[in-house]
Design an enzyme around this catalytic site. Sequence first.
Site, mmCIF file in Angstrom:
data_model
loop_
_atom_site.group_PDB
_atom_site.id
_atom_site.type_symbol
_atom_site.label_atom_id
_atom_site.label_comp_id
_atom_site.label_asym_id
_atom_site.label_seq_id
_atom_site.Cartn_x
_atom_site.Cartn_y
_atom_site.Cartn_z
ATOM 1 N N TYR A 248 46.416 41.151 15.162
ATOM 2 C CA TYR A 248 45.453 41.604 16.180
ATOM 3 C C TYR A 248 44.330 40.581 16.339
ATOM 4 O O TYR A 248 43.904 40.287 17.448
ATOM 5 C CB TYR A 248 44.869 42.972 15.788
ATOM 6 C CG TYR A 248 44.041 43.557 16.910
ATOM 7 C CD1 TYR A 248 44.631 44.369 17.884
ATOM 8 C CD2 TYR A 248 42.685 43.256 17.032
ATOM 9 C CE1 TYR A 248 43.879 44.866 18.931
ATOM 10 C CE2 TYR A 248 41.932 43.756 18.078
ATOM 11 C CZ TYR A 248 42.522 44.556 19.028
ATOM 12 O OH TYR A 248 41.792 45.052 20.090
ATOM 13 N N ASP B 133 39.361 26.405 39.826
ATOM 14 C CA ASP B 133 40.572 27.218 39.703
ATOM 15 C C ASP B 133 41.670 26.194 39.456
ATOM 16 O O ASP B 133 42.163 25.552 40.383
ATOM 17 C CB ASP B 133 40.828 28.017 40.988
ATOM 18 C CG ASP B 133 42.129 28.804 40.883
ATOM 19 O OD1 ASP B 133 42.932 28.526 39.965
ATOM 20 O OD2 ASP B 133 42.356 29.677 41.729
ATOM 21 N N PHE C 90 41.187 32.296 47.874
ATOM 22 C CA PHE C 90 42.458 32.807 47.370
ATOM 23 C C PHE C 90 42.279 34.313 47.191
ATOM 24 O O PHE C 90 41.197 34.776 46.824
ATOM 25 C CB PHE C 90 42.910 32.134 46.063
ATOM 26 C CG PHE C 90 44.248 32.661 45.652
ATOM 27 C CD1 PHE C 90 45.389 32.323 46.377
ATOM 28 C CD2 PHE C 90 44.384 33.592 44.628
ATOM 29 C CE1 PHE C 90 46.625 32.875 46.062
ATOM 30 C CE2 PHE C 90 45.626 34.145 44.313
ATOM 31 C CZ PHE C 90 46.747 33.788 45.034
ATOM 32 N N THR C 91 43.344 35.055 47.435
ATOM 33 C CA THR C 91 43.270 36.522 47.527
ATOM 34 C C THR C 91 42.550 37.170 46.338
ATOM 35 O O THR C 91 41.521 37.829 46.501
ATOM 36 C CB THR C 91 44.697 37.083 47.637
ATOM 37 O OG1 THR C 91 45.483 36.552 46.566
ATOM 38 C CG2 THR C 91 45.348 36.680 48.954
ATOM 39 N N ARG D 153 51.712 34.366 54.242
ATOM 40 C CA ARG D 153 50.365 33.932 53.880
ATOM 41 C C ARG D 153 49.626 33.752 55.197
ATOM 42 O O ARG D 153 49.414 32.661 55.681
ATOM 43 C CB ARG D 153 50.349 32.625 53.082
ATOM 44 C CG ARG D 153 50.976 32.728 51.718
ATOM 45 C CD ARG D 153 50.051 33.129 50.577
ATOM 46 N NE ARG D 153 49.831 34.542 50.382
ATOM 47 C CZ ARG D 153 49.504 35.093 49.197
ATOM 48 N NH1 ARG D 153 49.398 34.366 48.125
ATOM 49 N NH2 ARG D 153 49.262 36.378 49.088
ATOM 50 N N LYS E 43 51.853 29.173 36.609
ATOM 51 C CA LYS E 43 52.283 28.120 37.547
ATOM 52 C C LYS E 43 52.531 26.822 36.757
ATOM 53 O O LYS E 43 53.577 26.671 36.152
ATOM 54 C CB LYS E 43 51.231 27.928 38.642
ATOM 55 C CG LYS E 43 51.184 29.061 39.669
ATOM 56 C CD LYS E 43 50.391 30.226 39.226
ATOM 57 C CE LYS E 43 50.149 31.236 40.331
ATOM 58 N NZ LYS E 43 49.524 32.459 39.801
ATOM 59 N N PHE F 73 48.645 42.913 51.167
ATOM 60 C CA PHE F 73 49.933 42.244 51.375
ATOM 61 C C PHE F 73 50.976 42.634 50.344
ATOM 62 O O PHE F 73 52.169 42.600 50.618
ATOM 63 C CB PHE F 73 49.752 40.715 51.378
ATOM 64 C CG PHE F 73 49.106 40.183 50.136
ATOM 65 C CD1 PHE F 73 47.724 40.177 50.011
ATOM 66 C CD2 PHE F 73 49.864 39.705 49.084
ATOM 67 C CE1 PHE F 73 47.120 39.706 48.859
ATOM 68 C CE2 PHE F 73 49.279 39.236 47.926
ATOM 69 C CZ PHE F 73 47.892 39.240 47.814
HETATM 70 N N1 F0G Z 1 44.446 31.126 41.788
HETATM 71 C C1 F0G Z 1 45.451 30.630 42.522
HETATM 72 C C2 F0G Z 1 45.249 29.374 43.294
HETATM 73 C C3 F0G Z 1 46.675 31.308 42.563
HETATM 74 O O1 F0G Z 1 47.683 30.801 43.288
HETATM 75 C C4 F0G Z 1 46.831 32.504 41.820
HETATM 76 C C5 F0G Z 1 48.064 33.250 41.866
HETATM 77 C C6 F0G Z 1 45.753 32.971 41.061
HETATM 78 C C7 F0G Z 1 44.576 32.249 41.070
HETATM 79 C C8 F0G Z 1 45.837 34.233 40.267
HETATM 80 O O2 F0G Z 1 46.614 34.074 39.160
HETATM 81 O O3 F0G Z 1 48.578 35.589 39.523
HETATM 82 O O4 F0G Z 1 47.994 34.711 37.254
HETATM 83 O O5 F0G Z 1 46.579 36.436 38.334
HETATM 84 N N2 F0G Z 1 48.934 33.047 42.733
HETATM 85 C C9 F0G Z 1 50.218 33.703 42.838
HETATM 86 C C10 F0G Z 1 50.916 33.180 44.060
HETATM 87 C C11 F0G Z 1 50.180 35.181 42.772
HETATM 88 O O6 F0G Z 1 52.003 33.684 44.356
HETATM 89 O O7 F0G Z 1 50.417 32.265 44.712
HETATM 90 P P1 F0G Z 1 47.497 35.260 38.539
#
Ligand code: F0G
Length: 460
Positions: free
Chosen positions: A75, A218, A127-128, A385, A261, A452
């Site tokens: 843990y 990021d 970014f979303t 997108r 990624k 989305f």
């Molecule tokens: N920042 C970027 C540029 C991303 O592309 C993503 C995730 C995140 C942050 C968030 O990271 O998914 O580990 O919580 N992108 C995925 C995509 C979901 O399909 O582009 P995460």
Amino acid sequence: MSLTKRSWAEPFKIKMVELLKMTTPEQREKAIKEAGHNTFLLKSEDVYIDLLTDSGTSAMSDQQWSGLMLGDEAYAGSKNFYTLEKAVKKFYGYKHLIPTHQGRGAENILSQVMIKKGDIVPGNMYFTTTRLHQELAGGTFVDVIIDEAHDSENLHPFKGNIDLNKLQALIKKHGAKKIPYVCVAVTVNLAGGQPVSMQNLKELRALTQEHGIKIMLDMTRIAENAYFIQQHEKGYSKKSIAAIVKEICSYTDGATFSGKKDALVNIGGFLAVNDQEIFEEASNLVVVYEGLHTYGGLAGRDMEAMAIGIEESVQDEHMKARIGQVLYLGEKMQEAEIPIVLPIGGHGIFIDAKRFLPHLKQDQFPAQTLAAALYVDSGVRTMERGIVSAGRNAKTGDHYYPKLELVRLTIPRRVYTQAHMDVIAESVERVYQDRKKIRGLKMVYEPKYLRFFQARFSKL
Ligand code: F0G
């Protein structure tokens, strides 16, 4: 045949395969209808080539799989945490590490720690999940990316760059105290995987330092950004990806990272910072949302695999093959005159749905429509997108109408072959030939957050 030609190929061989189910167009028609014309709602079983995302979908190496067996599932104080901390220091240079279950976990912690209600957070395109966490913490995201990024045909080699004049104007308008940090993404996902130049980062550092504003990266696709710097920026052609990655980090104060990624793992992420005070607050908050500060929502084995993946991600040969495959697909599309975002970016090919389906208005969801049509044609799953991803303005309740209305064909790392790329390109071409027959969609179910993922549509 020219004797000087030397083809290159992937720097790995395949040890295990995953068999795929082949489907008929009728089965796919039925599946997409049941999924509300949203590719996120398809069952992966029904997908032939999955280009939904490059996130968590890459193939781990034998080294990473062996790393899983070294999981120390204590843990507190897991051995694997220290391996990961060492990798983060070695390859990125940040002093303090807070693991999180994935990128958005880190975004939440960073936003909660640094953003106060009424703050402004400039960034190079939203970014979303990142923007949502900034908003939930009481901040307002302001886009300060260069204008070229919003034009899918503009050939600027570093379309992810920050427009320093826009940033300067923002600082003048609101005052530096209202800006907790500038959020810089490398590469910029929603612009089409477009890189930021080192020169831009250096200039940004100088400007923000004058005003005492921090830079938070990021760094989700930082090794891919480094590859573009190596290929296209003066003075970097002889530097290694690893050296370029470390230099990028050196101009920033910390970073959020989705290990899913670049780092070639199925799950994992972190927040890394240099500032002791921010670190203390963040490592306190992480226990509320993620888990103890030495595991942050991850199993020990996941931290081990991520540490190994980080090292693999900065190998020059790996990155040449990774981006080489994306380029191969992009060039096929260009030959067929498919409207795609140029220059070809790092993690996928982005089709310009406004130019592909000019007869559809943006609120008829051209990119969503095209993603569904591609799936029906060949079982290739892609992602919208565009307007659906952009969501609504919380104050006015209107859709955001992003300039870019794109379908993303995201390439997982080390997963598909060149022959898969050929099949994908042929499917896009076929759908392009029949594009005039394609009708738009209307939204029949809309969730409140990140719509989305779960929105449902029916055909107009
Ligand atoms: N920042 C970027 C540029 C991303 O592309 C993503 C995730 C995140 C942050 C968030 O990271 O998914 O580990 O919580 N992108 C995925 C995509 C979901 O399909 O582009 P995460």
